[in-house]
Write a protein that holds these residues in place. Structure first.
Motif, PDB file in Angstrom:
ATOM      1  N   ASP A 130       2.613  -3.119  -4.817  1.00  0.00           N
ATOM      2  CA  ASP A 130       1.658  -2.010  -4.766  1.00  0.00           C
ATOM      3  C   ASP A 130       0.258  -2.520  -5.075  1.00  0.00           C
ATOM      4  O   ASP A 130       0.096  -3.505  -5.803  1.00  0.00           O
ATOM      5  CB  ASP A 130       1.986  -0.942  -5.827  1.00  0.00           C
ATOM      6  N   ARG A 131      -0.735  -1.806  -4.574  1.00  0.00           N
ATOM      7  CA  ARG A 131      -2.107  -2.037  -5.032  1.00  0.00           C
ATOM      8  C   ARG A 131      -2.185  -1.577  -6.480  1.00  0.00           C
ATOM      9  O   ARG A 131      -1.420  -0.714  -6.920  1.00  0.00           O
ATOM     10  CB  ARG A 131      -3.101  -1.247  -4.180  1.00  0.00           C
ATOM     11  N   GLU A 132      -3.126  -2.123  -7.239  1.00  0.00           N
ATOM     12  CA  GLU A 132      -3.229  -1.795  -8.664  1.00  0.00           C
ATOM     13  C   GLU A 132      -3.389  -0.301  -8.898  1.00  0.00           C
ATOM     14  O   GLU A 132      -2.727   0.291  -9.765  1.00  0.00           O
ATOM     15  CB  GLU A 132      -4.414  -2.537  -9.293  1.00  0.00           C
ATOM     16  N   GLU A 133      -4.254   0.358  -8.106  1.00  0.00           N
ATOM     17  CA  GLU A 133      -4.497   1.783  -8.335  1.00  0.00           C
ATOM     18  C   GLU A 133      -3.254   2.626  -8.039  1.00  0.00           C
ATOM     19  O   GLU A 133      -2.998   3.627  -8.697  1.00  0.00           O
ATOM     20  CB  GLU A 133      -5.711   2.280  -7.544  1.00  0.00           C
ATOM     21  N   HIS A 185      -0.131   1.500  -8.417  1.00  0.00           N
ATOM     22  CA  HIS A 185       0.759   1.191  -9.538  1.00  0.00           C
ATOM     23  C   HIS A 185       0.410   2.036 -10.765  1.00  0.00           C
ATOM     24  O   HIS A 185       1.292   2.601 -11.416  1.00  0.00           O
ATOM     25  CB  HIS A 185       0.665  -0.302  -9.877  1.00  0.00           C
ATOM     26  N   ARG A 186      -0.896   2.129 -11.065  1.00  0.00           N
ATOM     27  CA  ARG A 186      -1.332   2.933 -12.215  1.00  0.00           C
ATOM     28  C   ARG A 186      -0.935   4.394 -12.050  1.00  0.00           C
ATOM     29  O   ARG A 186      -0.474   5.033 -12.999  1.00  0.00           O
ATOM     30  CB  ARG A 186      -2.842   2.809 -12.419  1.00  0.00           C
ATOM     31  N   ARG A 187      -1.131   4.944 -10.854  1.00  0.00           N
ATOM     32  CA  ARG A 187      -0.768   6.353 -10.614  1.00  0.00           C
ATOM     33  C   ARG A 187       0.735   6.562 -10.781  1.00  0.00           C
ATOM     34  O   ARG A 187       1.162   7.554 -11.376  1.00  0.00           O
ATOM     35  CB  ARG A 187      -1.198   6.786  -9.208  1.00  0.00           C
ATOM     36  N   GLU A 225       5.418   8.310 -16.952  1.00  0.00           N
ATOM     37  CA  GLU A 225       5.356   8.483 -18.401  1.00  0.00           C
ATOM     38  C   GLU A 225       5.698   9.895 -18.853  1.00  0.00           C
ATOM     39  O   GLU A 225       6.493  10.057 -19.770  1.00  0.00           O
ATOM     40  CB  GLU A 225       3.995   8.045 -18.927  1.00  0.00           C
ATOM     41  N   GLN A 268       2.699   4.874 -12.677  1.00  0.00           N
ATOM     42  CA  GLN A 268       2.966   4.795 -14.110  1.00  0.00           C
ATOM     43  C   GLN A 268       2.584   6.099 -14.809  1.00  0.00           C
ATOM     44  O   GLN A 268       3.298   6.557 -15.701  1.00  0.00           O
ATOM     45  CB  GLN A 268       2.207   3.627 -14.738  1.00  0.00           C
ATOM     46  N   GLU A 269       1.463   6.691 -14.410  1.00  0.00           N
ATOM     47  CA  GLU A 269       1.025   7.953 -15.016  1.00  0.00           C
ATOM     48  C   GLU A 269       2.052   9.058 -14.789  1.00  0.00           C
ATOM     49  O   GLU A 269       2.335   9.839 -15.687  1.00  0.00           O
ATOM     50  CB  GLU A 269      -0.309   8.392 -14.426  1.00  0.00           C
TER      51      GLU A 269
END
Length: 64
Positions: free
Chosen positions: A43-46, A48-50, A56, A52-53
């Motif tokens: 995945d692109r970093e952004e 991946h972050r989404r 959680e 993860q959000e």
């Protein structure tokens, strides 16, 4: 962090099964191609972050 210099068409091999290929360079942008086994998520970093959000809150809710 490992920093490498590569030219178009050259590759970086990760763990023997993931290939990162430099496909083009235009100004300050580099285009890469990634070949990985089907079980490896890329995945692109952004993105991946989404992901993860969103994961959680589900983990927190399940723990209650």
């Amino acid at each position: 962090m490992l920093v490498l210099t590569r030219q178009i068409g050259q590759e970086i091999i990760i763990d023997g099964s993931i290939r990162v290929t430099i496909t083009s360079i235009k100004g300050d942008k580099v285009r890469i191609g990634i070949t990985a086994p089907a079980h490896v998520r890329v995945d692109r970093e952004e993105v991946h972050r989404r992901l993860q959000e969103f994961a959680e809150p589900a983990i927190t809710t399940a723990a209650r």
